[in-house]
Design an enzyme around this catalytic site. Structure first.
Site, PDB file in Angstrom:
ATOM      1  N   ASP A  70      75.067 -26.322  -4.349  1.00 18.22           N
ATOM      2  CA  ASP A  70      75.143 -26.688  -2.937  1.00 18.22           C
ATOM      3  C   ASP A  70      75.909 -27.996  -2.820  1.00 18.22           C
ATOM      4  O   ASP A  70      75.994 -28.771  -3.774  1.00 18.22           O
ATOM      5  CB  ASP A  70      73.758 -26.796  -2.297  1.00 18.22           C
ATOM      6  N   GLU A 129      71.001 -27.273   3.386  1.00 18.24           N
ATOM      7  CA  GLU A 129      69.898 -27.997   4.009  1.00 18.24           C
ATOM      8  C   GLU A 129      69.601 -27.564   5.443  1.00 18.24           C
ATOM      9  O   GLU A 129      68.471 -27.708   5.900  1.00 18.24           O
ATOM     10  CB  GLU A 129      70.193 -29.507   4.015  1.00 18.24           C
TER      11      GLU A 129
END
Length: 376
Positions: A70, A129
């Site tokens: 990520d 997120e």
């Protein structure tokens, strides 16, 4: 090697430019610049919004092995003083994604010194997120013919020492769901409560009732969390609030339990609205944050490998109530996520999160060795 010799500098460069999900423009440019330095004739690169996919074409491919990192940061004001402190005020890599990206770059360089036998896909995924970039990319067919046969990824763990790898077969992380509840009544003067409809009272009753979901609706041997993190209502001390907004999170170890908990939150909010003669708006937003479930075959193979590595301290992981959208990809492709120890005195999402950079070269070496072993 270009990347290997500068891993710490790369991490520190990334640490200074945190960006929230789907806004990682500078991060993407930084990563593309580094990838170009090690690009070979058997590598292809494509982008999806702010994400990057790097396909390494094998010489005798039997399968495609995926590695995911990520790339987004968090809206947190950093309180760690360093020469590489975040340059973007109000944003910070407080979840270790700068580590994740650096490790991915190092592994990519290591695995492409010579053309491998199998194909590899390296995914630099945005919006872990906030918007479930994993789900968005999959649903938009961003992978195309590059969708891996196996998928792997890691997450840094502040409480584990450097050199530690930890995971388990089955559920590793929880399913999560955002909760947004707004109660609307009638504001008025504090001296005349009979002429108003106080939404602070309605909202506090809802919060109290919602806490009974875990104690009275969830099987005691299963897990669930209902937490409210914000409560916004009112303007001053002598005005009755005509509106109250609450946000929170649901976390459960199964998708079915998440659905049950969502159902009870909805029902309780509607019941409070009836009781207090007000309106209520409930928005439950799960996106792609389903449980992270490690497949048995791939995880057992990973564990065997790490247990036999002299430099690795392997620990079986307990289940954690943290959420991760890699679970969405693991629901489509078998694979494994694991914890990497980084020995930070402060935890994930803390403004003082300060992981030990010694974990980076360690992880690059071990991950590259493991992925190479899958060629055999």
């Amino acid at each position: 090697m270009i990347i290997q010799d500068h891993l710490i500098d790369i991490r520190r460069g990334l640490h200074q430019i945190p960006e929230i999900g789907l806004e990682e423009v500078q991060t993407q440019a930084f990563l593309l610049e580094k990838i170009e330095l090690i690009k070979k004739s058997y590598m292809e690169i494509k982008t999806w919004r702010t994400g990057i996919l790097v396909f390494v074409r094998g010489s005798k491919p039997k399968k495609t092995i995926g590695w995911r990192t990520d790339i987004d940061g968090l809206p947190i004001i950093e309180e760690v003083e360093s020469d590489f402190k975040s340059k973007r005020k109000g944003f910070m890599h407080a979840c270790g994604h700068d580590f994740h990206m650096t490790i991915a770059l190092g592994v990519l360089e290591q695995l492409t010194q010579a053309q491998p036998e199998n194909n590899y896909l390296f995914l630099f995924q945005p919006a872990e997120e906030n918007e479930s970039g994993a789900m968005l990319m999959y649903e938009d067919n961003a992978f195309g013919d590059w969708l891996p046969d196996e998928f792997y990824g890691l997450h840094v763990h502040p409480d584990l020492p450097v050199g530690t790898v930890s995971t388990k077969v089955g559920t590793l992380f929880a399913a999560t769901c955002e909760v947004h509840v707004t109660f609307k009544g009638k504001g008025g003067h504090a001296a005349f409560p009979n002429k108003s409809n106080d939404m602070i009272i309605a909202a506090t009753n809802f919060i109290q009732q919602a806490q009974t979901i875990v104690s009275r609706n969830v099987n005691p041997v299963e897990g669930a969390v209902v937490t409210f993190g914000t409560f916004v209502a009112g303007t001053t001390n002598n005005v009755i609030a005509g509106e109250a907004k609450i946000t929170g999170t649901i976390r459960t170890l199964t998708h079915e339990m998440n659905e049950l908990t969502q159902k009870r939150v909805q029902e309780m909010a509607e019941g409070i609205a009836v009781s207090f003669g007000c309106e209520v708006d409930v928005f439950l937003d799960q996106k792609g944050y389903i449980p992270v479930v490690n497949s048995q075959e791939q995880t057992e193979n990973f564990v065997r490998f790490m247990e036999n590595e002299a430099e690795v301290i392997f620990e079986e992981s307990p289940v954690a109530m943290t959420g991760e959208d890699f679970g969405y990809l693991l629901s489509k492709v078998p694979g494994t996520m694991f914890w990497l120890g980084v020995n930070s005195p402060y935890g994930l999402h803390s403004e003082k999160f300060n992981p030990d950079e010694a974990a980076i070269p360690f992880a690059v070496k071990q991950v590259a060795s493991f992925l190479e072993s899958l060629d055999n």
